[in-house]
Design a protein around this motif. Structure first.
Motif, PDB file in Angstrom:
ATOM      1  N   LEU A 167       0.834  -1.206   0.000  1.00 35.23           N
ATOM      2  CA  LEU A 167       0.000   0.000   0.000  1.00 35.23           C
ATOM      3  C   LEU A 167       0.869   1.257   0.000  1.00 35.23           C
ATOM      4  O   LEU A 167       0.555   2.247  -0.690  1.00 35.23           O
ATOM      5  N   SER A 168       1.961   1.212   0.736  1.00 37.49           N
ATOM      6  CA  SER A 168       2.866   2.361   0.789  1.00 37.49           C
ATOM      7  C   SER A 168       3.490   2.628  -0.575  1.00 37.49           C
ATOM      8  O   SER A 168       3.682   3.787  -0.973  1.00 37.49           O
ATOM      9  N   VAL A 169       3.834   1.553  -1.297  1.00 36.12           N
ATOM     10  CA  VAL A 169       4.406   1.713  -2.637  1.00 36.12           C
ATOM     11  C   VAL A 169       3.428   2.437  -3.551  1.00 36.12           C
ATOM     12  O   VAL A 169       3.791   3.377  -4.281  1.00 36.12           O
ATOM     13  N   VAL A 170       2.147   2.003  -3.511  1.00 40.96           N
ATOM     14  CA  VAL A 170       1.131   2.630  -4.365  1.00 40.96           C
ATOM     15  C   VAL A 170       0.946   4.107  -3.984  1.00 40.96           C
ATOM     16  O   VAL A 170       0.931   4.998  -4.839  1.00 40.96           O
ATOM     17  N   VAL A 171       0.802   4.350  -2.674  1.00 45.73           N
ATOM     18  CA  VAL A 171       0.588   5.723  -2.217  1.00 45.73           C
ATOM     19  C   VAL A 171       1.798   6.593  -2.539  1.00 45.73           C
ATOM     20  O   VAL A 171       1.659   7.742  -3.014  1.00 45.73           O
ATOM     21  N   ALA A 172       3.025   6.062  -2.311  1.00 49.81           N
ATOM     22  CA  ALA A 172       4.243   6.832  -2.587  1.00 49.81           C
ATOM     23  C   ALA A 172       4.380   7.136  -4.068  1.00 49.81           C
ATOM     24  O   ALA A 172       4.826   8.225  -4.451  1.00 49.81           O
ATOM     25  N   TYR A 173       3.977   6.182  -4.919  1.00 51.06           N
ATOM     26  CA  TYR A 173       4.066   6.395  -6.372  1.00 51.06           C
ATOM     27  C   TYR A 173       3.168   7.557  -6.813  1.00 51.06           C
ATOM     28  O   TYR A 173       3.614   8.484  -7.502  1.00 51.06           O
ATOM     29  N   PHE A 174       1.901   7.502  -6.407  1.00 46.89           N
ATOM     30  CA  PHE A 174       0.975   8.554  -6.832  1.00 46.89           C
ATOM     31  C   PHE A 174       1.310   9.901  -6.170  1.00 46.89           C
ATOM     32  O   PHE A 174       1.143  10.964  -6.789  1.00 46.89           O
ATOM     33  N   TYR A 175       1.783   9.842  -4.938  1.00 46.02           N
ATOM     34  CA  TYR A 175       2.173  11.092  -4.269  1.00 46.02           C
ATOM     35  C   TYR A 175       3.363  11.727  -4.987  1.00 46.02           C
ATOM     36  O   TYR A 175       3.367  12.932  -5.273  1.00 46.02           O
ATOM     37  N   ALA A 176       4.395  10.915  -5.285  1.00 40.18           N
ATOM     38  CA  ALA A 176       5.575  11.434  -5.984  1.00 40.18           C
ATOM     39  C   ALA A 176       5.206  11.962  -7.363  1.00 40.18           C
ATOM     40  O   ALA A 176       5.712  12.999  -7.806  1.00 40.18           O
ATOM     41  N   LYS A 177       4.307  11.251  -8.041  1.00 45.29           N
ATOM     42  CA  LYS A 177       3.886  11.680  -9.375  1.00 45.29           C
ATOM     43  C   LYS A 177       3.162  13.024  -9.303  1.00 45.29           C
ATOM     44  O   LYS A 177       3.372  13.906 -10.139  1.00 45.29           O
ATOM     45  N   SER A 178       2.271  13.170  -8.296  1.00 43.76           N
ATOM     46  CA  SER A 178       1.524  14.428  -8.174  1.00 43.76           C
ATOM     47  C   SER A 178       2.430  15.599  -7.823  1.00 43.76           C
ATOM     48  O   SER A 178       2.160  16.742  -8.205  1.00 43.76           O
ATOM     49  N   ILE A 179       3.523  15.324  -7.107  1.00 46.24           N
ATOM     50  CA  ILE A 179       4.451  16.385  -6.742  1.00 46.24           C
ATOM     51  C   ILE A 179       5.393  16.725  -7.896  1.00 46.24           C
ATOM     52  O   ILE A 179       5.654  17.894  -8.197  1.00 46.24           O
ATOM     53  N   VAL A 180       5.895  15.700  -8.569  1.00 49.07           N
ATOM     54  CA  VAL A 180       6.936  15.892  -9.581  1.00 49.07           C
ATOM     55  C   VAL A 180       6.367  16.332 -10.923  1.00 49.07           C
ATOM     56  O   VAL A 180       7.005  17.081 -11.660  1.00 49.07           O
ATOM     57  N   LYS A 181       5.126  15.888 -11.254  1.00 50.43           N
ATOM     58  CA  LYS A 181       4.566  16.182 -12.585  1.00 50.43           C
ATOM     59  C   LYS A 181       4.542  17.674 -12.900  1.00 50.43           C
ATOM     60  O   LYS A 181       4.998  18.087 -13.982  1.00 50.43           O
ATOM     61  N   PRO A 182       4.014  18.546 -12.027  1.00 47.30           N
ATOM     62  CA  PRO A 182       4.039  19.975 -12.376  1.00 47.30           C
ATOM     63  C   PRO A 182       5.445  20.537 -12.503  1.00 47.30           C
ATOM     64  O   PRO A 182       5.686  21.430 -13.311  1.00 47.30           O
ATOM     65  N   ILE A 183       6.391  20.008 -11.714  1.00 51.70           N
ATOM     66  CA  ILE A 183       7.774  20.471 -11.834  1.00 51.70           C
ATOM     67  C   ILE A 183       8.366  20.040 -13.168  1.00 51.70           C
ATOM     68  O   ILE A 183       9.097  20.801 -13.822  1.00 51.70           O
TER      69      ILE A 183
END
Length: 461
Positions: A167-183
């Motif tokens: 579950l942490s892997v899934v949450v970390a993936y989407f969290y990182a994507k949401s943070i990094v995508k606009p950058i």
């Protein structure tokens, strides 16, 4: 880790944080659950013992057994009730004495006596019934469930840990994507901006700091494009100015060559007594006249080359045009009078304008100088103001169409002789045109029924 890209770095940081929190949570549960459970059960057992004793105090000794059994069964306690002489009233559950459960010696407190060991906790209290008999009441509770819970927790820990990590892997993936995508979008946009494309911009669809950063980058990029455009325009203007100066110097050198050659020829002729030049008095006067014209030409060339009209045109101030016109025209009244010219000035419709007074005075001086120079003898020069314009009319032979087209060129001389005193340098109207263009003022110089009319319009820049 330092050279890792932003997305995997953010992903690993987030995953490590979540896994660490899960492990710490399990460790805290494992460490503190038995302690808190035992403390909770002791408080509850002590309170229940006190409550039961208070209820039994109002009953007869023969009713105590049924009440104790009913209460203990409902709570899941073991119990022992006996008289002061050791006679057992009722007993059941985990044992009837502290020795049987392996407890330590009883400890006295306000509510009664509490004794417990690894597996059990007991609470004891004494009270008197309504018939005056002293009863010793002991309630016993097992502490084994918390040990079983800890054992089960250790058994399911690997499974729970695996599920939590997934579950942490899934949450970390989407969290990182949401943070990094606009950058990443900002990075791609700024890469496109390196080509200075007009349509490059960062998308602004957020209200947080990243959205503000995108807006700031867009504003900075537009300001950069605007600055580059202004610099290119200035470079183009400077280039045109340099080309104008070069052309002007080439024309000036050519214009100076003619009178210099003429003077030198006359001097050589007089020096060697060649032909007509033997009449030295006549040709010395001609040389003097040519040198005067040459001196005036050199002065006008220097004046034109030193005048930075583009810079001076920005030095604007509120100016009374009537006063400026009167001050400029004042010396030309004497010249006009010496040539029998009727020169008039009317300030009836006087007005003010925000202009460079120095340049406007220079331009008007050139216009008035030409008017006095080319007006026929005994004719008139009219200077007046009308509807925020300055008008100069001089009676003379109108210029031809061809001359009007080229009149603003430097060193231009019309083919026809305007009058016998036509010794102009050909720079007056050229300089006037440069000044008025720099000041962004419109003007016209056209024939009218009696001669030529110059109109300078101050209504619009």
């Amino acid at each position: 880790m330092k050279n890792m890209k932003l997305f995997p770095k953010t992903f690993l940081h987030c995953l490590s944080l979540m896994v660490g929190i899960i492990l710490v949570t399990f460790l805290l549960i494992y460490s503190f659950l038995p302690v808190f459970y035992e403390s909770y059960k002791r408080r509850e057992l002590n309170a229940d013992t006190t409550q039961l004793a208070e209820e039994l105090q109002v009953q007869n000794a023969k009713d105590i057994s049924a009440a104790v059994v009913s209460y203990a069964v409902s709570k899941g306690y073991g119990y022992t009730a006996q008289y002061e002489n050791g006679e057992v009233i009722c007993s059941a559950g985990f044992g009837i004495s502290f020795e049987m459960v392996g407890g330590d010696s009883p400890v006295e407190n306000e509510e009664g006596t509490i004794s417990f060991d690894v597996d059990f906790a007991a609470s004891e209290t004494k009270f008197k019934t309504v018939d005056g008999k002293t009863v010793c009441l002991t309630l016993i509770v097992s502490l084994q469930p918390v040990g079983d819970a800890v054992s089960v927790l250790l058994l399911i820990l690997p499974v729970v840990l695996i599920v939590c990590i997934m579950l942490s892997v899934v949450v970390a993936y989407f969290y990182a994507k949401s943070i990094v995508k606009p950058i990443q979008d900002i990075t791609a946009a700024t890469t496109r901006m390196q080509s200075l494309s007009q349509d490059s911009s960062c998308s602004v669809n957020r209200g947080d700091e990243i959205g503000v950063l995108s807006q700031n980058i867009n504003k900075m990029y537009q300001k950069l494009l605007s600055t580059i455009s202004d610099l290119e325009q200035q470079i183009q203007t400077v280039g045109e100015s340099e080309r104008e100066k070069l052309d002007f110097l080439l024309l000036a050198s050519h214009e100076l060559k003619t009178p210099v050659t003429a003077v030198r020829g006359m001097v050589d002729g007089m020096l060697y007594n060649v032909g007509v030049y033997k009449d030295r008095d006549t040709y010395l006067a001609e040389c003097q006249k040519s040198l005067e014209n040459l001196t005036e030409l050199v002065c006008r060339i220097l004046e034109t080359s030193k005048l930075d009209v583009n810079t001076t045109a920005k030095e604007k101030e509120q100016t009374d045009i009537g006063n400026l016109l009167q001050e400029t025209a004042s010396p030309y009244f004497m010249i006009a009078k010496s040539r029998n010219l009727n020169m008039t000035l009317s300030l009836k419709d006087n007005f003010s304008a925000v202009v460079s007074a120095k340049l406007i005075k220079n331009a008007l001086s050139n216009v008035l100088s030409n008017a006095v120079k080319y007006t026929d003898t005994d004719k008139s020069i009219r200077i007046y103001m009308k509807s925020q314009t300055v008008i100069v009319e001089n009676e003379c032979q109108p210029l031809s169409r061809e001359a009007l087209v080229r009149i603003g060129a430097p060193f231009y001389h019309p083919a026809e002789k305007l009058n016998e005193n036509d010794d102009s340098t050909g720079l007056g109207l050229y300089l006037t045109e440069r000044i008025l263009n720099a000041c962004r003022l419109s003007y016209s110089f056209l024939p009218y029924e009696n001669g030529m009319r110059f109109v300078l319009d101050f209504k619009e820049e």
